[in-house]
Scaffold this active site. Sequence first.
Site, mmCIF file in Angstrom:
data_model
loop_
_atom_site.group_PDB
_atom_site.id
_atom_site.type_symbol
_atom_site.label_atom_id
_atom_site.label_comp_id
_atom_site.label_asym_id
_atom_site.label_seq_id
_atom_site.Cartn_x
_atom_site.Cartn_y
_atom_site.Cartn_z
ATOM 1 N N GLU A 87 0.591 -0.854 0.400
ATOM 2 C CA GLU A 87 0.005 -0.223 0.435
ATOM 3 C C GLU A 87 0.823 1.287 -0.034
ATOM 4 O O GLU A 87 0.840 2.574 -0.446
ATOM 5 C CB GLU A 87 -1.086 -0.064 1.537
ATOM 6 N N ASP A 88 2.219 1.514 0.460
ATOM 7 C CA ASP A 88 2.243 2.403 1.142
ATOM 8 C C ASP A 88 4.150 2.835 0.155
ATOM 9 O O ASP A 88 4.752 3.193 -0.137
ATOM 10 C CB ASP A 88 2.750 2.547 2.917
#
Length: 701
Positions: A76-77
Amino acid sequence: MPSIDALADRLSAYLGPDQVNLVRRAYFYAEQAHDGQRRRSGEPYVTHPLAVANILADMHMDHQSLMAAMLHDVIEDTGIAKEALVAQFGETVADLVDGVSKLTQMNFETKAEAQAENFQKMAMAMARDIRVILVKLADRLHNMRTLEVLSGEKRRRIAKETLEIYAPIANRLGMHSIRIEFEDLGFKAMYPMRSARIYQAVKRARGNRKEIVNKIEESLSHCLAIDGIQGEVSGRQKHIYGIYKKMRGKRRAFNEIMDVYAFRIIVDKVDTCYRVLGAVHNLYKPLPGRFKDYIAIPKANGYQSLHTTLFGMHGVPIEIQIRTREMEEMANNGIAAHWLYKSSGDEQHTGTHARARQWVKGVLEMQQRAGNSLEFIESVKIDLFPDEVYVFTPKGRIMELPKGSTAVDFAYAVHTDVGNSCIACRINRRLAPLSEPLQSGSTVEIVSAPGARPNPAWLNFVVTGKARTHIRHALKLQRRSESVNLGERLLNKVLNGFNSALEKIPAERIQAMLQEYRLEQIEDLLEDIGLGNRMAYVVARRLLGEGEALPSPEGPLAIRGTEGLVLSYAKCCTPIPGDPIVGHLSAGKGMVVHLDNCRNISEIRHNPEKCIQLSWAKDVTGEFNVELRVELEHQRGLIALLASSVNAADGNIEKISMDERDGRISVVQLVVSVHDRVHLARVIKKLRALTGVIRITRMRA
Ligand code: MN
């Protein structure tokens, strides 16, 4: 501050050294991936996944869950792809991380509150491995614990989502401890004043009651000792949000709730629970109607315990829960409790879902033994082994559909009219076939056109009863109006041959005939004719009176190509406009158009009760398939050559197949769609112009 070394120490209490090392590796990978990123609090980002792993370690979760916890924000990051995780840590861990990321991306914010329950179900259905949910719950728990650093608005949004989605999921899975913490933290963030006031009041009340609590505890312990029962008595504290809910929901004053003293007695075996019950009922009088046996009849999430309320000294009510240590474990950790009792021996083949299955199986058995409702099967079991898919409408509404449902099922679930006029669909904004099975979490948009009609082929892939019924119904209506239409034309054509027409027949005559045939209205008769169940020729003669002579040679009936479901073109001879044709009426099926010289109908060709002379209307519309056989010298790229020739003549290739006869000659079968014979001639001319073409034949049976 927690460190990976401290965690590794804790883990070695229940994991092997190899597994602990894998968790370490995942930690260092995450540390590097998140390098330079910081949490809002200023700490390095990796402290968050480490804390999440610590929460899971409290529950004694397996090493793969812990690895996934370390890596849960990496996709996700940090822009690292799932494939990279597969290469580093294997398929299972990467799948877990991917699943957690997908849940994180689901945005509850814009969805209506009423959808909360469906949203919970969707979350569960999306997580094929229950550990995804457990990692996500731990992730959310740490975020809730560190909520203060966020802005007010964001804090409230996360708290609301936690109360509406994650606390109920934890409850469903029987994870009491996490649920309580979610609720108290969520309540505090949503309503800081109310939460603080109740907290203060509880603290004050507790101080005042200390003496009484100690007294009751002593007398309970003493009573167990007299009967020689081993048991652990402890005072129970109500959680803040629970008190708040009781005050609101049951409209009780704070003092009323707090005036109840709550205790828990933990014992070793099930039958000891009942002995304790007897003992405490002997000590103080039980309050009638308040005794509940959740051991014999467990709660929907598997919770087991005995509950009773007693009149204590001076009439103070005392609530008592009696359960075994195992039930206590189950009550606190629910599904996660199963990771606690693992034997190292069968670890490999219990697999990912197996423990969750075991849990469900265990709870189901308890329920069946107890013989109570199957509510549980409908909630948790379906969630763990989804038989349903949950998809979004473009406006964010969630629709629940059976597994395998397609966009057509979806369209009918939205509205019958949407289903009936549907022509295409977009799944996650991309055009997709209507027959494609939907996946949970997708957004489905139906493209519809006014006047569009259901396609009979849909019946081959729809799974919902609603879609099936409505498609059938729409087709029946359509067939009815089309067959009435064709029937009328057929009847009029014969009547015209007698210099008459349907309007000219006296109404009494028609009535008499309908009565004789036991039909209600003229449309029923026309439908019968259109469907081929009755012969227009016979009906016409009856209407005109038995004595009439045979009709003078009639002109053929013109085919327009818009007759719909009651008219079809024979597969054996594939007629196209311009070909001499004849219609064969077969009972119940309507009319099939054959070539005049088709061998299949040669025997009935001149029977006026079975066949009817047809012609093509001038304005005939549509595309008609013909099959061509092309013999040509073998050459490179010949399929492309054939295709571009057909294309150049505005034809369309529907199908192509090639059997090579020898090294020199190829035989290609083409199915080409054309408007009529003239168009076909143009296509053939183009094909002939190709070098090496030897012969072109139009195929018919
Ligand atoms: Mn996270």
